[in-house]
Motif scaffolding. Structure first.
Motif, mmCIF file in Angstrom:
data_model
loop_
_atom_site.group_PDB
_atom_site.id
_atom_site.type_symbol
_atom_site.label_atom_id
_atom_site.label_comp_id
_atom_site.label_asym_id
_atom_site.label_seq_id
_atom_site.Cartn_x
_atom_site.Cartn_y
_atom_site.Cartn_z
ATOM 1 N N VAL A 72 0.787 -1.399 -0.370
ATOM 2 C CA VAL A 72 0.191 0.313 -0.413
ATOM 3 C C VAL A 72 1.184 1.052 -0.050
ATOM 4 N N SER A 102 -8.247 -5.135 6.384
ATOM 5 C CA SER A 102 -7.979 -4.830 4.791
ATOM 6 C C SER A 102 -7.368 -4.241 4.092
ATOM 7 N N LYS A 103 -6.761 -4.415 3.024
ATOM 8 C CA LYS A 103 -5.653 -3.215 2.120
ATOM 9 C C LYS A 103 -6.316 -2.197 2.365
ATOM 10 N N GLU A 104 -7.646 -2.157 1.894
ATOM 11 C CA GLU A 104 -8.358 -0.705 1.721
ATOM 12 C C GLU A 104 -8.732 -0.296 2.926
ATOM 13 N N GLU A 105 -8.881 -1.529 4.324
ATOM 14 C CA GLU A 105 -8.832 -0.278 5.878
ATOM 15 C C GLU A 105 -7.969 0.083 6.067
ATOM 16 N N HIS A 136 -10.588 -1.635 11.961
ATOM 17 C CA HIS A 136 -11.260 -3.265 11.748
ATOM 18 C C HIS A 136 -12.087 -3.549 12.683
ATOM 19 N N GLU A 193 -5.206 7.794 5.168
ATOM 20 C CA GLU A 193 -5.182 9.169 4.808
ATOM 21 C C GLU A 193 -5.857 9.701 6.274
ATOM 22 N N ARG A 220 -5.490 1.463 3.800
ATOM 23 C CA ARG A 220 -5.328 2.808 2.713
ATOM 24 C C ARG A 220 -6.075 3.905 3.409
ATOM 25 N N GLU A 221 -7.460 3.615 4.022
ATOM 26 C CA GLU A 221 -8.259 4.218 4.567
ATOM 27 C C GLU A 221 -7.465 4.833 6.056
#
Length: 330
Positions: free
Chosen positions: A121, A271-274, A144, A280, A276-277
């Motif tokens: 990431v 997860s990878k998306e989490e 998460h 940010e 990333r969040e």
């Protein structure tokens, strides 16, 4: 290169010279600029049964890594040499856990780490390597557990049990989601940082949450003294999210679980998306992980501090920087 290696349960960590990694198809080499220290490393060192996760031995531990890509293997297209990346501990979907660093293959307690492209990431501007490293587990796991597993929303009442590295992040994340948060830790010294992170009040015993009727309790300890009492203390119809692995077995009050319609949910990683969040949120200044640097050569002693419960926030080390200094580089 230098790496701190684990040779098997009950054996001490050792600083060794090992071959530099070479990336195969779909893999990259990351020059490690920061690596976080985690209780899960202690669990591996103790020989704890980690279920479906198979720990190879010997292995370079460290599953919280961040750095700069220095080499890419065949077929890698979305990342290039020079990219700043965090190496995600992907457990959602759970089948991606086969690439877990410091478990199935060598991790971040080294100058360089081999990482599968599916775990990478990009680190946004404004996020340090130390923050990016500890966020891969300490922050993303808490994110998460609170947001996804706990379904915490605006107006909820949340109890966070265990106010170490993950717990402090859990307090802040729940507060950002609009919840009223109460912290629990047997050590009163942990209460001040939790109040600063957004907790309304803190207690020393999980059962003290009962008066607050929390909708959700997130247990970052996972001990007999926390999980059972959490089931008894959450409101009827509430949920208990279990993250910690503090005990091999916990006694669950079955009548309280069933008759009060309490949900007990296990939560591992993110997860990878989490991730990333989370990056940010850190880049925006909404989250600020509490970190403390320890010299790479002193990592084994720092793990002992962690085992004794003497750490607030998250420890991290900088293998490459410390070794350059040790070699006399400016």
């Amino acid at each position: 290169m230098k790496a701190i290696r684990f040779a098997g349960a009950g054996r001490p960590l050792s600083l060794e010279t090992v071959p530099d990694p070479e990336p195969g198809p779909g893999w990259v080499v990351v020059d490690i600029e920061a690596a976080g220290l985690c209780h899960s490393d202690l669990h591996i060192m103790s020989g704890m049964d980690l279920g479906d996760l198979t720990v190879k031995s010997p292995v370079t531990l460290g599953h919280e890594g961040a750095g700069v890509i220095s080499s890419v293997g065949e077929g890698v297209e979305d990342f290039a040499v020079g990219d700043r990346v965090g190496i995600a501990l992907v457990t959602h979907p759970v089948e991606e856990a086969r690439f877990a660093p410091g478990v199935g293959h060598d991790g971040a307690f080294a100058e360089r780490e081999l990482a599968h492209v599916s775990t990478l990431v990009r680190i946004p501007d404004g996020v340090t390597f130390a923050e990016a490293a500890v966020a891969t587990d300490s922050v993303a796991t808490a994110y998460h557990a609170v947001r996804a597993a706990g379904s915490v929303r605006q107006g909820a009442t949340v109890g966070v049990v265990g106010l170490g590295g993950l717990g402090l992040n859990g307090v802040r994340i729940a507060q950002l989601l609009g919840a009223t948060v109460y912290g629990v830790d047997i050590n009163p010294a942990a209460h001040g940082p939790a109040l600063e992170a957004g907790a309304t009040a803190c207690f020393q015993d999980t059962r003290e949450l009962m008066a607050e009727r929390p909708d959700v309790i997130v247990d970052f300890v996972g001990a007999p003294t926390t999980t059972g009492p959490a089931v008894e203390s959450v409101r009827p119809g509430g949920r208990v999210v279990l993250v910690g692995l503090g005990g091999a077995v916990a006694s669950i009050p079955v009548a309280s679980l069933v008759m009060r319609n309490v949900q007990l949910i296990g939560s591992l990683g993110a997860s990878k998306e989490e991730l990333r969040e989370v990056y940010e949120l850190i880049a925006r200044g909404a989250l600020k992980p509490a970190v403390e640097e320890v010299p790479f050569a002193e990592l084994p002693a720092a793990m002992d501090r962690l085992a004794r419960g003497e750490v607030r926030g998250r420890l991290y080390t900088r293998p490459r920087a410390d070794l350059r200094v040790g070699a006399g580089a400016v």
